[in-house]
Design a protein around this motif. Structure first.
Motif, mmCIF file in Angstrom:
data_model
loop_
_atom_site.group_PDB
_atom_site.id
_atom_site.type_symbol
_atom_site.label_atom_id
_atom_site.label_comp_id
_atom_site.label_asym_id
_atom_site.label_seq_id
_atom_site.Cartn_x
_atom_site.Cartn_y
_atom_site.Cartn_z
ATOM 1 N N LEU A 22 0.802 -1.214 0.000
ATOM 2 C CA LEU A 22 0.000 0.000 0.000
ATOM 3 C C LEU A 22 0.839 1.269 0.000
ATOM 4 O O LEU A 22 0.368 2.317 0.419
ATOM 5 C CB LEU A 22 -0.960 0.015 1.197
ATOM 6 C CG LEU A 22 -2.246 -0.754 0.978
ATOM 7 C CD1 LEU A 22 -3.118 -0.692 2.213
ATOM 8 C CD2 LEU A 22 -3.008 -0.260 -0.226
ATOM 9 N N ASP A 23 2.064 1.181 -0.477
ATOM 10 C CA ASP A 23 2.848 2.409 -0.628
ATOM 11 C C ASP A 23 2.076 3.370 -1.508
ATOM 12 O O ASP A 23 1.447 2.968 -2.491
ATOM 13 C CB ASP A 23 4.192 2.128 -1.310
ATOM 14 C CG ASP A 23 5.229 1.571 -0.362
ATOM 15 O OD1 ASP A 23 4.982 1.568 0.854
ATOM 16 O OD2 ASP A 23 6.281 1.135 -0.849
ATOM 17 N N ALA A 70 -1.233 -0.892 -9.618
ATOM 18 C CA ALA A 70 -2.137 -2.034 -9.801
ATOM 19 C C ALA A 70 -1.475 -3.339 -9.367
ATOM 20 O O ALA A 70 -2.127 -4.191 -8.744
ATOM 21 C CB ALA A 70 -2.599 -2.122 -11.252
ATOM 22 N N VAL A 71 -0.208 -3.502 -9.663
ATOM 23 C CA VAL A 71 0.502 -4.720 -9.251
ATOM 24 C C VAL A 71 0.508 -4.829 -7.728
ATOM 25 O O VAL A 71 0.222 -5.888 -7.168
ATOM 26 C CB VAL A 71 1.941 -4.738 -9.813
ATOM 27 C CG1 VAL A 71 2.804 -5.796 -9.126
ATOM 28 C CG2 VAL A 71 1.921 -4.962 -11.315
ATOM 29 N N ARG A 72 0.808 -3.723 -7.048
ATOM 30 C CA ARG A 72 0.820 -3.753 -5.581
ATOM 31 C C ARG A 72 -0.577 -4.031 -5.021
ATOM 32 O O ARG A 72 -0.727 -4.790 -4.059
ATOM 33 C CB ARG A 72 1.370 -2.439 -5.017
ATOM 34 C CG ARG A 72 2.844 -2.251 -5.296
ATOM 35 C CD ARG A 72 3.470 -1.164 -4.445
ATOM 36 N NE ARG A 72 2.889 0.144 -4.601
ATOM 37 C CZ ARG A 72 3.349 1.097 -5.407
ATOM 38 N NH1 ARG A 72 4.412 0.886 -6.149
ATOM 39 N NH2 ARG A 72 2.758 2.281 -5.455
ATOM 40 N N VAL A 73 -1.600 -3.432 -5.626
ATOM 41 C CA VAL A 73 -2.970 -3.661 -5.163
ATOM 42 C C VAL A 73 -3.367 -5.121 -5.377
ATOM 43 O O VAL A 73 -3.985 -5.746 -4.504
ATOM 44 C CB VAL A 73 -3.961 -2.703 -5.861
ATOM 45 C CG1 VAL A 73 -5.402 -3.113 -5.602
ATOM 46 C CG2 VAL A 73 -3.723 -1.270 -5.399
ATOM 47 N N SER A 78 -4.467 -10.517 -3.132
ATOM 48 C CA SER A 78 -4.086 -11.921 -2.986
ATOM 49 C C SER A 78 -3.812 -12.251 -1.522
ATOM 50 O O SER A 78 -4.259 -13.280 -1.006
ATOM 51 C CB SER A 78 -2.857 -12.217 -3.839
ATOM 52 O OG SER A 78 -2.431 -13.551 -3.639
ATOM 53 N N LYS A 79 -3.093 -11.363 -0.846
ATOM 54 C CA LYS A 79 -2.796 -11.574 0.569
ATOM 55 C C LYS A 79 -4.084 -11.581 1.399
ATOM 56 O O LYS A 79 -4.259 -12.437 2.272
ATOM 57 C CB LYS A 79 -1.859 -10.475 1.066
ATOM 58 C CG LYS A 79 -1.518 -10.588 2.526
ATOM 59 C CD LYS A 79 -0.577 -9.481 2.962
ATOM 60 C CE LYS A 79 -0.261 -9.584 4.446
ATOM 61 N NZ LYS A 79 0.701 -8.572 4.868
ATOM 62 N N LEU A 80 -4.983 -10.641 1.116
ATOM 63 C CA LEU A 80 -6.238 -10.583 1.859
ATOM 64 C C LEU A 80 -7.065 -11.846 1.650
ATOM 65 O O LEU A 80 -7.640 -12.396 2.599
ATOM 66 C CB LEU A 80 -7.043 -9.347 1.456
ATOM 67 C CG LEU A 80 -6.456 -7.988 1.833
ATOM 68 C CD1 LEU A 80 -7.308 -6.865 1.264
ATOM 69 C CD2 LEU A 80 -6.293 -7.853 3.339
#
Length: 125
Positions: A22-23, A70-73, A78-80
């Motif tokens: 979430l940077d 978008a990649v970070r989101v 995926s983690k969530l």
């Protein structure tokens, strides 16, 4: 996030900080300037291509494209899904670009149109 936990009476041990995915979007030479000064240029760049980046600054400030965000989101999603399946989750983000890209991805909207989901109040870039 801590204020939200306090107000909602969520125990602090349930607060899970996420610093990598979430940077906030790196704005390169636009970093630190008021949104109103750079809004047109950034939005034009975003509409043109999801791979466009703000010009790089001389101080090494990141200059992220929409695709970088978008990649970070997607990694966060995926983690969530993996770690918090079927749980209620509140995401607190450092800027509205993360949230508007997040919403565009969830609604299967081209991320170049993420501004449709942007928050109206902006504190700065």
């Amino acid at each position: 996030a801590e204020v939200v936990c306090y107000e909602l009476r969520v125990p602090r041990e349930r607060l899970v900080p996420e610093f990598a995915f979430l940077d906030k979007r790196g704005m390169g030479v636009f970093e630190g300037r008021k949104w109103e000064e750079v809004e047109g240029e950034v939005e034009g760049l975003d509409r043109e291509t999801e791979y466009g980046r703000p010009p790089m600054g001389e101080d090494g400030t990141p200059n992220d494209s929409l695709e970088d965000v978008a990649v970070r989101v997607k990694q966060l999603l995926s983690k969530l899904e993996t770690q918090y399946f079927a749980a209620d989750v509140l995401v607190v983000a450092p800027d509205s670009t993360n949230l508007s890209v997040f919403e565009a991805l969830l609604k299967n909207v081209d991320i170049r149109d993420h501004e449709r989901f942007a928050y109206k109040v902006r504190m700065g870039v």
